[in-house]
Design an enzyme around this catalytic site. Structure first.
Site, PDB file in Angstrom:
ATOM      1  N   GLU A 193      40.595  37.648  48.369  1.00  0.00           N
ATOM      2  CA  GLU A 193      39.266  37.946  47.795  1.00  0.00           C
ATOM      3  C   GLU A 193      39.148  39.383  47.300  1.00  0.00           C
ATOM      4  OE1 GLU A 193      35.919  35.853  49.369  1.00  0.00           O
ATOM      5  OE2 GLU A 193      37.207  34.446  50.417  1.00  0.00           O
ATOM      6  N   GLY A 234      46.420  37.500  39.264  1.00  0.00           N
ATOM      7  CA  GLY A 234      45.957  37.735  40.631  1.00  0.00           C
ATOM      8  C   GLY A 234      44.819  38.726  40.576  1.00  0.00           C
ATOM      9  N   LEU A 277      40.712  30.429  41.403  1.00  0.00           N
ATOM     10  CA  LEU A 277      40.686  31.504  40.409  1.00  0.00           C
ATOM     11  C   LEU A 277      42.120  31.996  40.159  1.00  0.00           C
ATOM     12  CD1 LEU A 277      39.011  33.582  38.718  1.00  0.00           C
ATOM     13  CD2 LEU A 277      38.881  35.000  40.768  1.00  0.00           C
ATOM     14  N   ILE A 306      45.753  28.518  46.934  1.00  0.00           N
ATOM     15  CA  ILE A 306      44.388  28.011  47.070  1.00  0.00           C
ATOM     16  C   ILE A 306      44.142  27.514  48.498  1.00  0.00           C
ATOM     17  CG2 ILE A 306      42.677  26.374  46.156  1.00  0.00           C
ATOM     18  CD1 ILE A 306      43.646  28.655  44.172  1.00  0.00           C
ATOM     19  N   PHE A 316      38.200  26.978  45.964  1.00  0.00           N
ATOM     20  CA  PHE A 316      37.835  27.868  44.859  1.00  0.00           C
ATOM     21  C   PHE A 316      39.124  28.289  44.160  1.00  0.00           C
ATOM     22  CE2 PHE A 316      36.898  32.321  43.512  1.00  0.00           C
ATOM     23  CZ  PHE A 316      35.721  32.144  42.810  1.00  0.00           C
TER      24      PHE A 316
HETATM   25  N1  COS Z   1      28.623  40.197  39.357  1.00  0.00           N
HETATM   26  C1  COS Z   1      28.227  39.853  38.103  1.00  0.00           C
HETATM   27  N2  COS Z   1      28.937  40.152  36.998  1.00  0.00           N
HETATM   28  C2  COS Z   1      30.095  40.810  37.167  1.00  0.00           C
HETATM   29  C3  COS Z   1      30.564  41.186  38.438  1.00  0.00           C
HETATM   30  C4  COS Z   1      29.782  40.853  39.561  1.00  0.00           C
HETATM   31  N3  COS Z   1      30.173  41.178  40.780  1.00  0.00           N
HETATM   32  N4  COS Z   1      31.743  41.832  38.289  1.00  0.00           N
HETATM   33  C5  COS Z   1      31.995  41.861  36.969  1.00  0.00           C
HETATM   34  N5  COS Z   1      31.003  41.249  36.303  1.00  0.00           N
HETATM   35  C6  COS Z   1      30.862  41.099  34.840  1.00  0.00           C
HETATM   36  C7  COS Z   1      30.905  42.483  34.216  1.00  0.00           C
HETATM   37  O1  COS Z   1      29.618  43.078  34.216  1.00  0.00           O
HETATM   38  C8  COS Z   1      31.408  42.165  32.830  1.00  0.00           C
HETATM   39  O2  COS Z   1      30.356  41.666  32.041  1.00  0.00           O
HETATM   40  P1  COS Z   1      29.731  42.570  30.837  1.00  0.00           P
HETATM   41  O3  COS Z   1      30.895  42.821  29.933  1.00  0.00           O
HETATM   42  O4  COS Z   1      28.702  41.676  30.272  1.00  0.00           O
HETATM   43  O5  COS Z   1      29.229  43.804  31.509  1.00  0.00           O
HETATM   44  C9  COS Z   1      32.360  41.007  33.047  1.00  0.00           C
HETATM   45  O6  COS Z   1      32.002  40.427  34.312  1.00  0.00           O
HETATM   46  C10 COS Z   1      33.799  41.466  33.124  1.00  0.00           C
HETATM   47  O7  COS Z   1      33.893  42.444  34.136  1.00  0.00           O
HETATM   48  P2  COS Z   1      34.946  43.620  34.122  1.00  0.00           P
HETATM   49  O8  COS Z   1      34.920  44.261  32.778  1.00  0.00           O
HETATM   50  O9  COS Z   1      34.716  44.473  35.311  1.00  0.00           O
HETATM   51  O10 COS Z   1      36.301  42.770  34.233  1.00  0.00           O
HETATM   52  P3  COS Z   1      37.786  43.224  34.415  1.00  0.00           P
HETATM   53  O11 COS Z   1      38.654  42.297  33.679  1.00  0.00           O
HETATM   54  O12 COS Z   1      37.903  44.686  34.186  1.00  0.00           O
HETATM   55  O13 COS Z   1      38.103  42.866  35.970  1.00  0.00           O
HETATM   56  C11 COS Z   1      38.221  43.154  38.341  1.00  0.00           C
HETATM   57  C12 COS Z   1      37.467  43.363  36.997  1.00  0.00           C
HETATM   58  C13 COS Z   1      39.615  43.722  38.352  1.00  0.00           C
HETATM   59  C14 COS Z   1      37.356  43.868  39.323  1.00  0.00           C
HETATM   60  C15 COS Z   1      38.244  41.618  38.637  1.00  0.00           C
HETATM   61  O14 COS Z   1      39.168  40.974  37.810  1.00  0.00           O
HETATM   62  C16 COS Z   1      38.559  41.332  40.067  1.00  0.00           C
HETATM   63  O15 COS Z   1      37.675  41.356  40.933  1.00  0.00           O
HETATM   64  N6  COS Z   1      39.841  41.012  40.364  1.00  0.00           N
HETATM   65  C17 COS Z   1      40.240  40.555  41.668  1.00  0.00           C
HETATM   66  C18 COS Z   1      40.131  39.080  41.729  1.00  0.00           C
HETATM   67  C19 COS Z   1      40.097  38.609  43.134  1.00  0.00           C
HETATM   68  O16 COS Z   1      39.352  39.081  43.970  1.00  0.00           O
HETATM   69  N7  COS Z   1      40.923  37.636  43.396  1.00  0.00           N
HETATM   70  C20 COS Z   1      41.011  37.082  44.697  1.00  0.00           C
HETATM   71  C21 COS Z   1      41.226  35.651  44.614  1.00  0.00           C
HETATM   72  S1  COS Z   1      39.816  34.732  44.646  1.00  0.00           S
HETATM   73  S2  COS Z   1      39.760  34.147  46.508  1.00  0.00           S
END
Ligand code: COS
Length: 387
Positions: free
Chosen positions: A368, A132, A126, A158, A124
């Protein structure tokens, strides 16, 4: 998705996994640490046992466990070196969930049976060097060119990149939208020209499981490689976040499993280690550390399973999954720290497993979703209730 297993056959599966972890995997922990790899015969056994397809629907040749059942299996596998679980878990979790959740019938048919059997392994993608926690700012591009997209960019840290046959790659299809809305999720096959794997990073813990960069240089994929097809252009970030909800519940389960192992090690040691003429388990300050760990483990177990239940029932589980991952990963950090303290000097040297388990646990507060990002996710949804 309902489970294909009744409670009796599921219990039999758990018993088999428990025996396998204790009798086959735990004795190999030092070897995996030393060689920084899981032996190939173990990977073959995992294929044989059907582990790669634990959560994949039976229609696509998986075992179709429900999410809570998956988490219980994961808790058992997490009682040993994380590297073993990380051989097959990307197929069960973040590597396949996007296709299960949002894939077209053709994508499901093409990939899920191969992921279920372990013929294909998955990764995966991202995270990037500059994206990050702020995942929506990712810079990898996917530019439409006739019936294809051309991908360029670098993905970082990754898991499983070294072995993966397919990669879920989040890339920006619309440059005019700098945030979440411009992102699409692609399935990229390893054999695609222009896809390169970077060097294996040297990590603090979880040795035996490789993390590498995935470099995309003019990688051409058919337009229908978008998960869910053309209609899902621009929906990749939301798919990734949904996948991460189950990924976070699953890391919570791992943290709970690892905490169980660490507490077992610490309690056994406290009963046999003598100081001041008696086992240190007799001393109340040692008992306090063990009791705190046991109580926090039980709280983490309940919270992780509650998050699994919400996901299983199709609820919006983002707060619960984030809370479970946040609490359980911090919890296992405290549990591991106390265990090293109980072992004293022996906890700091590599002769006992707690030194290694402590290092394994540390990553869980980061991958994550860091604890700090998860606090933001929890606060955001929570505050909405009061607005
Ligand atoms: N399920 C469905 N939709 C989601 C969601 C979820 N869990 N989380 C966010 N969304 C949707 C939001 O609803 C929003 O859509 P709408 O504008 O239509 O409402 C869109 O996605 C963007 O969400 P948000 O505005 O919350 O985005 P941000 O850029 O503010 O980012 C964080 C949110 C910081 C929480 C996100 O970037 C994140 O989780 N970062 C960490 C990434 C991570 O875990 N990385 C690890 C590596 S992967 S192993």
């Amino acid at each position: 998705m309902a489970s294909a297993f009744d409670s009796q056959s599921f219990q039999a599966l758990l018993d088999t996994v428990e025996r396998y972890v204790k009798n086959r995997l735990m004795p190999l922990e030092e070897l995996v640490e030393e060689k920084n790899a899981v032996p190939e015969d173990i990977v073959a056994e995992m294929r044989e046992m059907g582990l790669f397809g634990l959560g994949i629907p039976q229609e696509y040749e998986g075992l179709e466990l429900d999410i809570e059942q998956e988490m219980q299996v994961q808790m058992l596998f997490s009682q040993t070196s994380q590297a073993f679980r990380l051989v097959f878990w990307p197929n069960v979790g973040i590597g396949s969930k996007g296709i299960v959740l949002a894939g077209t019938p053709e994508q499901k048919q093409r990939y899920l049976p191969k992921l279920a059997s372990g013929e294909y392994r998955a990764a995966f993608c991202l995270t990037e060097p500059e994206a990050g926690s702020d995942a929506a700012s990712l810079k990898t591009t996917a530019v439409r060119d006739g019936d294809h997209y051309v991908l360029n960019g670098t993905k970082r840290f990754i898991t499983n990149a070294l072995h993966a046959d397919i990669f879920t790659v989040m890339a920006r299809t619309d440059k005019s939208k700098p945030g979440a809305d411009g992102i699409s999720a692609f399935i990229v096959e390893r054999s695609t020209p222009g896809l390169h794997i970077g060097k294996q990073e040297k990590k603090m813990g979880q040795r035996g499981s490789a993390i590498c960069d995935v470099i995309l240089e003019n990688v051409r994929v058919p337009a229908d490689a978008i998960i869910g097809g053309a209609q899902n252009e621009g929906k990749g970030f939301r798919i990734a976040m949904q996948v991460l909800d189950s990924g976070r519940a699953s890391v919570a389960a791992s943290a709970v499993g690892l905490a169980r192992r660490i507490i077992d090690e610490a309690a056994r040691y406290a009963l046999q280690r003598k100081q001041f003429g008696q086992p240190i388990a007799n001393f109340q300050l040692i008992q306090a550390m063990l009791a705190d760990s046991e109580a926090e483990y039980l709280a983490g177990l309940a919270l992780a399973l509650r998050a699994g239940q919400a996901l299983q029932q199709g609820e919006d589980a983002r707060t619960l999954a984030a809370s479970a991952k946040y609490f359980c990963s911090e919890m296992v950090g405290r549990v591991a720290d106390r265990a090293v303290q109980i072992f004293g000097g022996s906890g700091y040297v590599a002769e006992y497993p707690v030194e290694r388990l402590y290092r394994d646990a540390r990553a869980m507060r980061i991958y994550e979703g860091t604890s700090q990002v998860l606090q933001l996710v929890i606060a955001k949804t929570m505050l909405k209730r009061y607005e």
